[in-house]
Every structure is written in structure tokens, then in C-alpha cells.
Design a protein around this motif. Structure first.
Motif, PDB file in Angstrom:
ATOM      1  N   ASN A   1      43.312  33.338 -29.343  1.00  0.00           N
ATOM      2  CA  ASN A   1      43.794  32.085 -29.861  1.00  0.00           C
ATOM      3  C   ASN A   1      42.620  31.873 -30.972  1.00  0.00           C
ATOM      4  OD1 ASN A   1      46.100  31.600 -28.625  1.00  0.00           O
ATOM      5  ND2 ASN A   1      45.086  30.376 -27.238  1.00  0.00           N
ATOM      6  N   LEU A   2      43.097  31.235 -32.058  1.00  0.00           N
ATOM      7  CA  LEU A   2      42.152  30.745 -33.146  1.00  0.00           C
ATOM      8  C   LEU A   2      41.495  29.586 -32.880  1.00  0.00           C
ATOM      9  CD1 LEU A   2      41.522  31.687 -36.317  1.00  0.00           C
ATOM     10  CD2 LEU A   2      43.178  29.940 -36.890  1.00  0.00           C
ATOM     11  N   LEU A   3      40.384  29.462 -33.095  1.00  0.00           N
ATOM     12  CA  LEU A   3      39.432  28.322 -32.662  1.00  0.00           C
ATOM     13  C   LEU A   3      39.452  27.320 -33.883  1.00  0.00           C
ATOM     14  CD1 LEU A   3      36.333  30.194 -31.196  1.00  0.00           C
ATOM     15  CD2 LEU A   3      38.482  29.140 -30.013  1.00  0.00           C
ATOM     16  N   GLN A   4      39.415  25.901 -33.683  1.00  0.00           N
ATOM     17  CA  GLN A   4      39.502  24.693 -34.353  1.00  0.00           C
ATOM     18  C   GLN A   4      37.929  24.973 -34.979  1.00  0.00           C
ATOM     19  OE1 GLN A   4      41.565  22.719 -35.104  1.00  0.00           O
ATOM     20  NE2 GLN A   4      40.558  21.105 -36.047  1.00  0.00           N
ATOM     21  N   GLY A   5      38.141  25.143 -36.521  1.00  0.00           N
ATOM     22  CA  GLY A   5      37.164  25.144 -37.532  1.00  0.00           C
ATOM     23  C   GLY A   5      36.285  26.717 -37.473  1.00  0.00           C
ATOM     24  N   GLU A   6      37.054  27.620 -37.029  1.00  0.00           N
ATOM     25  CA  GLU A   6      36.640  29.001 -37.160  1.00  0.00           C
ATOM     26  C   GLU A   6      36.459  29.508 -38.384  1.00  0.00           C
ATOM     27  OE1 GLU A   6      37.346  33.125 -34.626  1.00  0.00           O
ATOM     28  OE2 GLU A   6      38.633  31.618 -34.172  1.00  0.00           O
ATOM     29  N   LYS A   7      35.423  30.105 -38.715  1.00  0.00           N
ATOM     30  CA  LYS A   7      35.332  31.131 -39.964  1.00  0.00           C
ATOM     31  C   LYS A   7      35.351  32.483 -39.710  1.00  0.00           C
ATOM     32  CE  LYS A   7      31.587  27.624 -41.034  1.00  0.00           C
ATOM     33  NZ  LYS A   7      30.199  27.470 -41.019  1.00  0.00           N
ATOM     34  N   LEU A   8      36.348  33.121 -40.536  1.00  0.00           N
ATOM     35  CA  LEU A   8      36.742  34.516 -40.741  1.00  0.00           C
ATOM     36  C   LEU A   8      36.695  35.097 -41.961  1.00  0.00           C
ATOM     37  CD1 LEU A   8      40.155  33.913 -38.815  1.00  0.00           C
ATOM     38  CD2 LEU A   8      38.104  34.616 -37.669  1.00  0.00           C
TER      39      LEU A   8
ATOM     40  N   ASN B   1      43.383  38.645 -48.430  1.00  0.00           N
ATOM     41  CA  ASN B   1      44.814  37.812 -48.861  1.00  0.00           C
ATOM     42  C   ASN B   1      45.541  39.100 -49.370  1.00  0.00           C
ATOM     43  OD1 ASN B   1      46.953  36.777 -50.194  1.00  0.00           O
ATOM     44  ND2 ASN B   1      45.851  34.836 -50.488  1.00  0.00           N
ATOM     45  N   GLN B   2      46.343  39.541 -48.563  1.00  0.00           N
ATOM     46  CA  GLN B   2      47.065  40.639 -48.906  1.00  0.00           C
ATOM     47  C   GLN B   2      47.837  40.527 -50.190  1.00  0.00           C
ATOM     48  OE1 GLN B   2      45.560  42.969 -47.347  1.00  0.00           O
ATOM     49  NE2 GLN B   2      47.359  43.760 -46.162  1.00  0.00           N
ATOM     50  N   ASN B   3      48.343  39.103 -50.596  1.00  0.00           N
ATOM     51  CA  ASN B   3      49.098  38.922 -51.726  1.00  0.00           C
ATOM     52  C   ASN B   3      48.101  38.989 -52.868  1.00  0.00           C
ATOM     53  OD1 ASN B   3      50.246  37.322 -49.268  1.00  0.00           O
ATOM     54  ND2 ASN B   3      51.804  37.344 -50.717  1.00  0.00           N
ATOM     55  N   THR B   4      46.961  38.458 -52.814  1.00  0.00           N
ATOM     56  CA  THR B   4      46.269  38.746 -54.213  1.00  0.00           C
ATOM     57  C   THR B   4      45.071  39.728 -54.201  1.00  0.00           C
ATOM     58  OG1 THR B   4      44.389  37.069 -53.165  1.00  0.00           O
ATOM     59  CG2 THR B   4      46.480  36.306 -54.492  1.00  0.00           C
ATOM     60  N   GLY B   5      44.862  40.196 -53.062  1.00  0.00           N
ATOM     61  CA  GLY B   5      43.809  41.055 -52.881  1.00  0.00           C
ATOM     62  C   GLY B   5      42.309  40.628 -52.613  1.00  0.00           C
ATOM     63  N   LYS B   6      42.149  39.155 -52.640  1.00  0.00           N
ATOM     64  CA  LYS B   6      40.800  38.710 -52.714  1.00  0.00           C
ATOM     65  C   LYS B   6      40.238  38.554 -51.305  1.00  0.00           C
ATOM     66  CE  LYS B   6      38.554  34.084 -53.323  1.00  0.00           C
ATOM     67  NZ  LYS B   6      38.670  32.749 -53.853  1.00  0.00           N
ATOM     68  N   LYS B   7      39.144  38.914 -50.936  1.00  0.00           N
ATOM     69  CA  LYS B   7      38.234  39.119 -49.897  1.00  0.00           C
ATOM     70  C   LYS B   7      37.358  37.968 -49.745  1.00  0.00           C
ATOM     71  CE  LYS B   7      38.805  44.120 -49.291  1.00  0.00           C
ATOM     72  NZ  LYS B   7      37.954  45.322 -49.281  1.00  0.00           N
ATOM     73  N   GLY B   8      37.046  37.479 -48.637  1.00  0.00           N
ATOM     74  CA  GLY B   8      35.944  36.365 -48.426  1.00  0.00           C
ATOM     75  C   GLY B   8      35.943  35.466 -47.141  1.00  0.00           C
ATOM     76  N   GLU B   9      35.056  34.987 -47.108  1.00  0.00           N
ATOM     77  CA  GLU B   9      34.858  33.897 -45.921  1.00  0.00           C
ATOM     78  C   GLU B   9      35.997  32.829 -46.045  1.00  0.00           C
ATOM     79  OE1 GLU B   9      30.695  33.569 -44.281  1.00  0.00           O
ATOM     80  OE2 GLU B   9      30.589  33.716 -46.579  1.00  0.00           O
ATOM     81  N   ALA B  10      36.608  32.522 -44.784  1.00  0.00           N
ATOM     82  CA  ALA B  10      37.565  31.363 -44.937  1.00  0.00           C
ATOM     83  C   ALA B  10      37.468  30.531 -43.705  1.00  0.00           C
ATOM     84  CB  ALA B  10      38.940  31.549 -44.988  1.00  0.00           C
ATOM     85  N   ILE B  11      37.842  29.122 -43.603  1.00  0.00           N
ATOM     86  CA  ILE B  11      37.606  28.678 -42.613  1.00  0.00           C
ATOM     87  C   ILE B  11      39.294  28.056 -42.187  1.00  0.00           C
ATOM     88  CG2 ILE B  11      37.203  26.324 -43.805  1.00  0.00           C
ATOM     89  CD1 ILE B  11      35.461  25.516 -41.215  1.00  0.00           C
ATOM     90  N   PHE B  12      39.322  28.052 -40.959  1.00  0.00           N
ATOM     91  CA  PHE B  12      40.702  27.642 -40.569  1.00  0.00           C
ATOM     92  C   PHE B  12      40.612  26.462 -39.280  1.00  0.00           C
ATOM     93  CE2 PHE B  12      40.808  31.779 -41.892  1.00  0.00           C
ATOM     94  CZ  PHE B  12      42.131  31.826 -42.707  1.00  0.00           C
ATOM     95  N   TRP B  13      41.749  25.672 -39.601  1.00  0.00           N
ATOM     96  CA  TRP B  13      41.834  24.628 -38.457  1.00  0.00           C
ATOM     97  C   TRP B  13      43.360  24.729 -37.870  1.00  0.00           C
ATOM     98  CZ3 TRP B  13      39.672  23.647 -43.199  1.00  0.00           C
ATOM     99  CH2 TRP B  13      38.203  23.250 -43.285  1.00  0.00           C
ATOM    100  N   ILE B  14      43.358  24.438 -36.609  1.00  0.00           N
ATOM    101  CA  ILE B  14      44.622  24.588 -35.724  1.00  0.00           C
ATOM    102  C   ILE B  14      45.399  23.541 -35.719  1.00  0.00           C
ATOM    103  CG2 ILE B  14      43.787  26.654 -34.572  1.00  0.00           C
ATOM    104  CD1 ILE B  14      43.116  24.994 -32.150  1.00  0.00           C
ATOM    105  N   THR B  15      45.064  22.303 -36.424  1.00  0.00           N
ATOM    106  CA  THR B  15      45.820  21.173 -36.745  1.00  0.00           C
ATOM    107  C   THR B  15      46.303  20.987 -37.894  1.00  0.00           C
ATOM    108  OG1 THR B  15      43.670  19.852 -36.977  1.00  0.00           O
ATOM    109  CG2 THR B  15      44.440  19.990 -34.784  1.00  0.00           C
ATOM    110  N   ARG B  16      47.219  20.315 -38.272  1.00  0.00           N
ATOM    111  CA  ARG B  16      48.035  20.021 -39.429  1.00  0.00           C
ATOM    112  C   ARG B  16      46.853  18.765 -40.140  1.00  0.00           C
ATOM    113  NH1 ARG B  16      53.987  18.361 -40.317  1.00  0.00           N
ATOM    114  NH2 ARG B  16      53.910  18.308 -42.473  1.00  0.00           N
ATOM    115  N   ASN B  17      46.649  19.201 -41.454  1.00  0.00           N
ATOM    116  CA  ASN B  17      46.085  18.361 -42.414  1.00  0.00           C
ATOM    117  C   ASN B  17      47.093  17.394 -43.052  1.00  0.00           C
ATOM    118  OD1 ASN B  17      43.875  17.381 -43.585  1.00  0.00           O
ATOM    119  ND2 ASN B  17      43.637  18.996 -45.114  1.00  0.00           N
TER     120      ASN B  17
END
Length: 69
Positions: A4-11, A15-31
Motif C-alpha cells: 500500500n502507498l504510505l501517507q506523504g510518501e515520496k516516489l 507521467n506516462q501522458n506527458t513523459g515528465k519524470k521527477g519526484e512526487a509526493i502522494f497522500w492517501i486521503t482526499r484533499n
């Protein structure tokens, strides 16, 4: 990922749609104002509409992300 993805996890992602690569942060709750059951943004340079419904991401690296990868 095999877990499972962790709250505030950095990966490091692509982005397969744009080709952009980089670090992103994810939250498992709705903003406030976001759709779906989680949200995220590019870590160092984020702006509105970085993501869209239907965006597909590929996880290139997970775990302890260090700047400069």
C-alpha cells in the motif's frame, strides 16, 4: 509496488501522458477540492493542473528518495 502507498510518501515517477519524470509526493486521503480518494503533486515544482483525470503514472523508484536522483 506490491504494498500500500504510505501517507506523504515520496516516489520517483514518470507521467506516462506527458513523459515528465521527477519526484512526487502522494497522500492517501482526499484533499479539499480534489477528486478521488487521494492526491499528490510534483515535489519541487508543482502547480495547479499538474495532474488530470486519466493520468497514468509509472513508479520508477520508491523508498527513501534523496534529492538529485
Amino acid at each position: 509496488m506490491g504494498r500500500n502507498l504510505l501517507q506523504g510518501e515520496k516516489l520517483f515517477i514518470k507521467n506516462q501522458n506527458t513523459g515528465k519524470k521527477g519526484e512526487a509526493i502522494f497522500w492517501i486521503t482526499r484533499n479539499v477540492g480534489s477528486l478521488g480518494d487521494g492526491n499528490g503533486h510534483w515535489l519541487h515544482v508543482s502547480k495547479p493542473n499538474d495532474w488530470c483525470i486519466g493520468c497514468v503514472i509509472m513508479i520508477l523508484h520508491s523508498g527513501d528518495i534523496k534529492s538529485g536522483l
